[in-house]
Design an enzyme around this catalytic site. Structure first.
Site, short mmCIF file in Angstrom:
data_model
loop_
_atom_site.label_atom_id
_atom_site.label_comp_id
_atom_site.label_asym_id
_atom_site.label_seq_id
_atom_site.Cartn_x
_atom_site.Cartn_y
_atom_site.Cartn_z
CG HIS A 34 52.36 52.01 30.97
ND1 HIS A 34 53.67 52.29 30.68
CD2 HIS A 34 52.38 51.34 32.15
CE1 HIS A 34 54.46 51.82 31.64
NE2 HIS A 34 53.70 51.23 32.54
CG ASP A 36 52.07 48.26 33.99
OD1 ASP A 36 53.21 48.75 33.91
OD2 ASP A 36 51.05 48.93 34.21
CG HIS A 67 56.74 48.95 32.99
ND1 HIS A 67 56.17 49.53 34.10
CD2 HIS A 67 58.02 48.66 33.34
CE1 HIS A 67 57.06 49.61 35.07
NE2 HIS A 67 58.18 49.06 34.64
N GLY A 142 54.77 46.84 40.99
CA GLY A 142 54.11 45.59 41.38
C GLY A 142 52.60 45.72 41.48
N GLY A 144 49.08 48.65 41.01
CA GLY A 144 48.54 49.97 40.73
C GLY A 144 47.96 50.55 42.01
N GLY A 145 47.64 51.81 41.98
CA GLY A 145 46.94 52.43 43.10
C GLY A 145 47.79 52.80 44.29
N GLY A 176 53.73 55.69 38.27
CA GLY A 176 53.38 55.35 39.64
C GLY A 176 52.78 56.50 40.43
N GLY A 197 47.42 54.98 35.88
CA GLY A 197 46.70 53.73 36.09
C GLY A 197 45.37 54.00 36.76
C1 DX5 Z 1 53.00 49.38 38.63
C2 DX5 Z 1 52.92 49.73 37.18
C3 DX5 Z 1 52.22 50.97 36.90
C4 DX5 Z 1 50.82 51.05 37.45
C5 DX5 Z 1 50.52 52.46 37.73
O1 DX5 Z 1 54.03 48.51 38.89
O2 DX5 Z 1 54.19 49.82 36.59
O3 DX5 Z 1 52.22 51.24 35.50
O4 DX5 Z 1 49.84 50.57 36.59
O5 DX5 Z 1 49.32 52.53 38.41
P1 DX5 Z 1 48.99 53.83 39.23
O6 DX5 Z 1 48.94 54.95 38.25
O7 DX5 Z 1 47.68 53.52 39.83
O8 DX5 Z 1 50.08 54.01 40.25
ZN ZN Z 2 54.13 50.47 34.46
#
Ligand code: DX5
Ligand code: ZN
Length: 221
Positions: A34, A36, A67, A142, A144-145, A176, A197
């Protein structure tokens, strides 16, 4: 339960050794990657664009799930011709969604529509028959985490019902806050693919250990 695909997001990977981190995910047996893309406008951060995706294309044979967290995504779509397997655009910035989805298909890619936590399901109802995938954001995009907003799983279940009821073949991706602790709930709500993520790229475990923990959670182990 149907098989659930895992799609690591490189957002929290080590950008200084990105190729290694991507290879580690592939070696761990994930299903897709994926990617971003953020423009600093639709979301506050800026990540990367088509040049980095093109570079990663040479590193792995994993399918690329793109994405686009950008305003006017239709302007970016052509840049990813031949390097993205699925291109997902946000409904919130796609007033002419059918035209945008058509332009994605014309590139030979699959298309997806993404929906933010604050956007009602009604916004994508007209698109359900036209997409390969619905991406339900379980965080405000916006970063991760972040922690998953649990109520968004109700939205996933509702979309699952609409897809099944309409006989549409689109899959559901959850993006997310997916972790081993909530992965089974995501699957039970009706997801087919989980973006992971920080639950894959983190300081606590190796990528292989993290992926194994997610798979175990999905098996109910
Ligand atoms: C955030 C991204 C996600 C992000 C997910 O805006 O679209 O793809 O990387 O990260 P996690 O899994 O840590 O929420
Ligand atoms: Zn994403």
């Amino acid at each position: 339960m149907r098989p659930i695909k895992l799609a690591p997001s490189i957002l929290t990977a080590d950008f200084g050794r990105l190729a290694d981190d991507v290879r580690a995910a592939e070696a761990a047996g994930v299903d897709l990657l994926h990617l971003d893309v953020m423009d600093g406008r639709f979301v506050p951060n800026i990540t990367f664009g088509h040049q980095l995706v093109e570079a990663l294309r040479k590193v792995t044979s994993l399918p690329f799930d793109l994405h686009l967290m950008v305003v006017e995504p239709e302007r970016q779509v052509p840049l990813f011709e031949g390097i993205a397997d699925t291109i997902n655009v946000h409904i919130e910035v796609s007033p002419h969604i059918n035209r945008t989805l058509d332009s994605i298909r014309k590139l030979g890619a699959k298309c997806g529509v993404c929906i933010n936590p604050g956007t009602p399901v009604e916004a994508i109802i007209e698109s359900l028959s036209d997409v390969d995938q619905v991406m339900v954001m379980t965080i405000n995009p916006g970063w991760g985490g972040q922690q998953m907003i649990p109520r968004q799983l109700e939205k996933v279940a509702r979309i699952r019902g609409l897809l099944d009821g309409g006989g549409y073949g689109a899959g559901i991706m959850i993006d997310g806050g997916v972790k081993a602790g909530n992965a089974a709930a995501c699957a039970a709500a009706g997801a087919d693919t989980l973006v992971c993520g920080s639950s894959v790229y983190n300081a606590e475990r190796s990528v292989a250990e993290s992926v194994a923990a997610l798979r175990a959670a999905l098996r109910g182990a």
